[in-house]
Design an enzyme around this catalytic site. Sequence first.
Site, PDB file in Angstrom:
ATOM      1  N   LYS A  34     -10.937  -4.393 -29.597  1.00 36.57           N
ATOM      2  CA  LYS A  34     -11.540  -3.867 -30.829  1.00 36.57           C
ATOM      3  C   LYS A  34     -10.495  -3.379 -31.828  1.00 36.57           C
ATOM      4  N   THR A  36      -8.909  -0.365 -31.740  1.00 35.95           N
ATOM      5  CA  THR A  36      -9.115   1.050 -32.072  1.00 35.95           C
ATOM      6  C   THR A  36      -7.751   1.619 -32.455  1.00 35.95           C
ATOM      7  N   ALA A  83     -10.729   0.562 -22.846  1.00 37.87           N
ATOM      8  CA  ALA A  83     -11.303   1.886 -22.581  1.00 37.87           C
ATOM      9  C   ALA A  83     -10.811   2.852 -23.642  1.00 37.87           C
ATOM     10  N   THR A 125      -8.678   4.453 -12.459  1.00 44.19           N
ATOM     11  CA  THR A 125      -7.677   5.520 -12.459  1.00 44.19           C
ATOM     12  C   THR A 125      -7.788   6.447 -11.253  1.00 44.19           C
ATOM     13  N   ASP A 126      -6.665   7.044 -10.899  1.00 37.98           N
ATOM     14  CA  ASP A 126      -6.675   8.046  -9.809  1.00 37.98           C
ATOM     15  C   ASP A 126      -7.412   9.325 -10.231  1.00 37.98           C
ATOM     16  N   GLU A 127      -7.672   9.482 -11.552  1.00 36.52           N
ATOM     17  CA  GLU A 127      -8.331  10.714 -12.009  1.00 36.52           C
ATOM     18  C   GLU A 127      -9.740  10.847 -11.457  1.00 36.52           C
ATOM     19  N   TYR A 150     -13.521  11.820 -19.729  1.00 33.32           N
ATOM     20  CA  TYR A 150     -12.839  10.540 -19.482  1.00 33.32           C
ATOM     21  C   TYR A 150     -12.970  10.131 -18.015  1.00 33.32           C
ATOM     22  N   LYS A 154     -14.955   6.988 -16.134  1.00 33.06           N
ATOM     23  CA  LYS A 154     -14.296   5.971 -15.300  1.00 33.06           C
ATOM     24  C   LYS A 154     -14.948   5.931 -13.915  1.00 33.06           C
ATOM     25  N   LYS A 189       0.230  10.429 -25.258  1.00 32.51           N
ATOM     26  CA  LYS A 189       0.340  10.714 -23.829  1.00 32.51           C
ATOM     27  C   LYS A 189       1.640  11.468 -23.565  1.00 32.51           C
ATOM     28  N   ARG A 214       1.658  15.054 -11.576  1.00 33.62           N
ATOM     29  CA  ARG A 214       1.176  13.693 -11.785  1.00 33.62           C
ATOM     30  C   ARG A 214       2.107  12.746 -11.026  1.00 33.62           C
ATOM     31  N   ASP A 272      -3.690  25.891 -22.159  1.00 31.53           N
ATOM     32  CA  ASP A 272      -3.930  24.811 -21.205  1.00 31.53           C
ATOM     33  C   ASP A 272      -5.093  23.921 -21.654  1.00 31.53           C
ATOM     34  N   HIS A 276      -8.258  21.265 -16.640  1.00 32.59           N
ATOM     35  CA  HIS A 276      -7.022  20.525 -16.336  1.00 32.59           C
ATOM     36  C   HIS A 276      -6.821  20.369 -14.824  1.00 32.59           C
TER      37      HIS A 276
HETATM   38  P1  NAD Z   1      -4.829   2.288 -24.340  1.00 29.27           P
HETATM   39  O1  NAD Z   1      -5.608   3.405 -24.927  1.00 29.27           O
HETATM   40  O2  NAD Z   1      -3.389   2.148 -24.629  1.00 29.27           O
HETATM   41  O3  NAD Z   1      -5.510   0.884 -24.756  1.00 29.27           O
HETATM   42  C1  NAD Z   1      -6.895   0.692 -24.740  1.00 29.27           C
HETATM   43  C2  NAD Z   1      -7.181  -0.635 -25.445  1.00 29.27           C
HETATM   44  O4  NAD Z   1      -8.596  -0.867 -25.390  1.00 29.27           O
HETATM   45  C3  NAD Z   1      -6.793  -0.625 -26.927  1.00 29.27           C
HETATM   46  O5  NAD Z   1      -6.148  -1.816 -27.266  1.00 29.27           O
HETATM   47  C4  NAD Z   1      -8.131  -0.507 -27.648  1.00 29.27           C
HETATM   48  O6  NAD Z   1      -8.132  -1.097 -28.935  1.00 29.27           O
HETATM   49  C5  NAD Z   1      -9.050  -1.238 -26.674  1.00 29.27           C
HETATM   50  N1  NAD Z   1     -10.459  -0.832 -26.799  1.00 29.27           N
HETATM   51  C6  NAD Z   1     -10.954   0.437 -26.816  1.00 29.27           C
HETATM   52  N2  NAD Z   1     -12.286   0.422 -26.967  1.00 29.27           N
HETATM   53  C7  NAD Z   1     -12.645  -0.896 -27.031  1.00 29.27           C
HETATM   54  C8  NAD Z   1     -13.881  -1.556 -27.170  1.00 29.27           C
HETATM   55  N3  NAD Z   1     -15.041  -0.880 -27.280  1.00 29.27           N
HETATM   56  N4  NAD Z   1     -13.895  -2.908 -27.185  1.00 29.27           N
HETATM   57  C9  NAD Z   1     -12.736  -3.622 -27.088  1.00 29.27           C
HETATM   58  N5  NAD Z   1     -11.534  -3.030 -26.978  1.00 29.27           N
HETATM   59  C10 NAD Z   1     -11.484  -1.689 -26.941  1.00 29.27           C
HETATM   60  O7  NAD Z   1      -5.107   2.362 -22.777  1.00 29.27           O
HETATM   61  P2  NAD Z   1      -4.117   2.096 -21.552  1.00 29.27           P
HETATM   62  O8  NAD Z   1      -3.332   3.315 -21.288  1.00 29.27           O
HETATM   63  O9  NAD Z   1      -3.440   0.800 -21.746  1.00 29.27           O
HETATM   64  O10 NAD Z   1      -5.193   1.965 -20.367  1.00 29.27           O
HETATM   65  C11 NAD Z   1      -5.784   0.705 -20.076  1.00 29.27           C
HETATM   66  C12 NAD Z   1      -6.751   0.897 -18.921  1.00 29.27           C
HETATM   67  O11 NAD Z   1      -6.067   1.396 -17.777  1.00 29.27           O
HETATM   68  C13 NAD Z   1      -7.883   1.887 -19.192  1.00 29.27           C
HETATM   69  O12 NAD Z   1      -9.056   1.364 -18.632  1.00 29.27           O
HETATM   70  C14 NAD Z   1      -7.455   3.158 -18.473  1.00 29.27           C
HETATM   71  O13 NAD Z   1      -8.573   3.884 -18.054  1.00 29.27           O
HETATM   72  C15 NAD Z   1      -6.697   2.577 -17.299  1.00 29.27           C
HETATM   73  N6  NAD Z   1      -5.625   3.428 -16.747  1.00 29.27           N
HETATM   74  C16 NAD Z   1      -4.676   3.953 -17.572  1.00 29.27           C
HETATM   75  C17 NAD Z   1      -3.624   4.695 -17.024  1.00 29.27           C
HETATM   76  C18 NAD Z   1      -2.529   5.282 -17.879  1.00 29.27           C
HETATM   77  O14 NAD Z   1      -1.730   6.052 -17.368  1.00 29.27           O
HETATM   78  N7  NAD Z   1      -2.445   4.972 -19.159  1.00 29.27           N
HETATM   79  C19 NAD Z   1      -3.574   4.906 -15.628  1.00 29.27           C
HETATM   80  C20 NAD Z   1      -4.598   4.380 -14.831  1.00 29.27           C
HETATM   81  C21 NAD Z   1      -5.592   3.610 -15.397  1.00 29.27           C
HETATM   82  O1  DAU Z   2      -3.785   9.546 -13.819  1.00 26.46           O
HETATM   83  C1  DAU Z   2      -4.055   8.399 -14.575  1.00 26.46           C
HETATM   84  C2  DAU Z   2      -4.416   8.803 -15.980  1.00 26.46           C
HETATM   85  O2  DAU Z   2      -3.200   9.226 -16.588  1.00 26.46           O
HETATM   86  C3  DAU Z   2      -5.067   7.691 -16.802  1.00 26.46           C
HETATM   87  O3  DAU Z   2      -6.308   7.372 -16.236  1.00 26.46           O
HETATM   88  C4  DAU Z   2      -5.254   8.120 -18.257  1.00 26.46           C
HETATM   89  O4  DAU Z   2      -5.734   7.032 -19.021  1.00 26.46           O
HETATM   90  C5  DAU Z   2      -3.915   8.572 -18.805  1.00 26.46           C
HETATM   91  O5  DAU Z   2      -4.089   9.069 -20.108  1.00 26.46           O
HETATM   92  C6  DAU Z   2      -3.304   9.649 -17.922  1.00 26.46           C
HETATM   93  O6  DAU Z   2      -4.080  10.865 -17.983  1.00 26.46           O
HETATM   94  P1  DAU Z   2      -3.359  12.306 -18.013  1.00 26.46           P
HETATM   95  O7  DAU Z   2      -4.286  13.292 -18.582  1.00 26.46           O
HETATM   96  O8  DAU Z   2      -2.740  12.616 -16.692  1.00 26.46           O
HETATM   97  O9  DAU Z   2      -2.172  11.929 -19.015  1.00 26.46           O
HETATM   98  P2  DAU Z   2      -1.482  12.707 -20.221  1.00 26.46           P
HETATM   99  O10 DAU Z   2      -0.275  11.931 -20.583  1.00 26.46           O
HETATM  100  O11 DAU Z   2      -2.444  13.058 -21.288  1.00 26.46           O
HETATM  101  O12 DAU Z   2      -1.024  14.068 -19.530  1.00 26.46           O
HETATM  102  C7  DAU Z   2      -0.160  14.064 -18.410  1.00 26.46           C
HETATM  103  C8  DAU Z   2       0.030  15.515 -18.017  1.00 26.46           C
HETATM  104  O13 DAU Z   2       0.781  16.178 -19.037  1.00 26.46           O
HETATM  105  C9  DAU Z   2      -1.254  16.297 -17.872  1.00 26.46           C
HETATM  106  O14 DAU Z   2      -1.110  17.232 -16.809  1.00 26.46           O
HETATM  107  C10 DAU Z   2      -1.390  17.050 -19.207  1.00 26.46           C
HETATM  108  C11 DAU Z   2       0.068  17.293 -19.595  1.00 26.46           C
HETATM  109  N1  DAU Z   2       0.340  17.307 -21.045  1.00 26.46           N
HETATM  110  C12 DAU Z   2      -0.072  16.254 -21.799  1.00 26.46           C
HETATM  111  C13 DAU Z   2       0.152  16.235 -23.151  1.00 26.46           C
HETATM  112  C14 DAU Z   2      -0.318  15.074 -23.999  1.00 26.46           C
HETATM  113  C15 DAU Z   2       1.041  18.355 -21.617  1.00 26.46           C
HETATM  114  O15 DAU Z   2       1.448  19.298 -20.908  1.00 26.46           O
HETATM  115  N2  DAU Z   2       1.283  18.337 -22.956  1.00 26.46           N
HETATM  116  C16 DAU Z   2       0.848  17.325 -23.760  1.00 26.46           C
HETATM  117  O16 DAU Z   2       1.078  17.385 -24.995  1.00 26.46           O
END
Ligand code: NAD
Ligand code: DAU
Length: 346
Positions: A34, A36, A83, A125-127, A150, A154, A189, A214, A272, A276
């Site tokens: 999409k 986004t 997502a 995700t592990d979340e 979130y 998931k 992130k 994490r 916080d 969290h």
């Molecule tokens: P991201 O936010 O970087 O990318 C998400 C992508 O999905 C974007 O390109 C966005 O445009 C697209 N999208 C969002 N809504 C949409 C819709 N309605 N239709 C079509 N496209 C759409 O995400 P990411 O970090 O690459 O994560 C990808 C997947 O992996 C997610 O499902 C997330 O839950 C999972 N995941 C992420 C992490 C992490 O640490 N980032 C860890 C474990 C699992």
């Molecule tokens: O565990 C997998 C997940 O990891 C994925 O499913 C999610 O898509 C991905 O966003 C990520 O989630 P988290 O919430 O763990 O990621 P984030 O990078 O947002 O945060 C990592 C840790 O850092 C969390 O404990 C919150 C903390 N944090 C995050 C931000 C953005 C801070 O302390 N300060 C910050 O500004």
Amino acid sequence: MKLLVTGGAGFIGSAFVRMVLGDRKVRELVVLDKLTYAGNLENLAPVANDPRYRFVRGDICDAALVEQLMAELRPDAVVHFAAESHVDRSILSPAPVFETNLRGTFVLLEAARRNPAALFVHVSTDEVYGSLPEPLEADENFPLRPSSPYSASKAGSDLLALSYFTTYRVPVIVTRASNNYGPYQFPEKLIPLMIAHALEDRPLPVYGDGGHVRDWLYVEDHCRALAALLEKGRPGEIYNIGGNCALPNLEVVRRILRITGKPESLIRFVTDRPGHDRRYALSSRKIEQETGWKPETDFDEGLRRTVAWYQQNTGWVERVRSGEYQRYYEQNYLNREAEIRRLIRC
Ligand code: NAD
Ligand code: DAU
């Protein structure tokens, strides 16, 4: 092999597309995204001229479009990344999370039901396991205890996907990965936000006491795991994908400061995140035993590569932070305490 990749313009999806197009076995690959705030065609620029690749801008909630793409392409596998992926945004504004993560997954599963040959890899995700006390680690049978909108979305979509295997025999695989990091990650992130701020000599906002743990997985290791499951994964199964690198956030931030040569005085402890999760911990024994996959990237090496990429791609960072990001940043970081109090009360 013909692949339909949803969310392929995002961080992990684009890494996956860049990687699998290196494999001649992939005959055709369509990205449905999409675009986004998190989706970015620049992430796919390295494959833009590959004749096997096609980009379709569209919403996974658009049933007619999804049906049409499935009927035209008849993919061997759907790899579903699309997502709303950010926990903080899901707290500030939960509606889009449920629309895309739940309804969007439902729409895709319905289309997969009508094309039962396609393997459906649901990237999760592990979340979903929630916060685990030491020394527990979650295997695939661990109870689901999601904390944020979130992670609840998931967990719900994981269960929905598995129900399509049990009920309709759609060959579904659910993967649950830990925190990914690497190039092209949107700077909302933890790791890319801290790298960007360190490089700009701006304060690094650490939530709470920074003791939240994490498990860090280099994005290319995650993508190799998904590729291994496309070949060897068993339908109906869940596979954890961990990085075997559990660290408290404060330690991650300190390492970023060391690599960028910036002082620890940039660290700011801020209010916080509500709900969290204190600690995530995964067992990846199952995927290791069944496919031979293992995470290969040492965290310090992966972090150095990631910092170098952000140093060399300041234009990319500037472009993705223009516009919408400013509004999100203000809401989440400026006046943070009052905003969180307001959110919890209403
Ligand atoms: P991201 O936010 O970087 O990318 C998400 C992508 O999905 C974007 O390109 C966005 O445009 C697209 N999208 C969002 N809504 C949409 C819709 N309605 N239709 C079509 N496209 C759409 O995400 P990411 O970090 O690459 O994560 C990808 C997947 O992996 C997610 O499902 C997330 O839950 C999972 N995941 C992420 C992490 C992490 O640490 N980032 C860890 C474990 C699992
Ligand atoms: O565990 C997998 C997940 O990891 C994925 O499913 C999610 O898509 C991905 O966003 C990520 O989630 P988290 O919430 O763990 O990621 P984030 O990078 O947002 O945060 C990592 C840790 O850092 C969390 O404990 C919150 C903390 N944090 C995050 C931000 C953005 C801070 O302390 N300060 C910050 O500004």
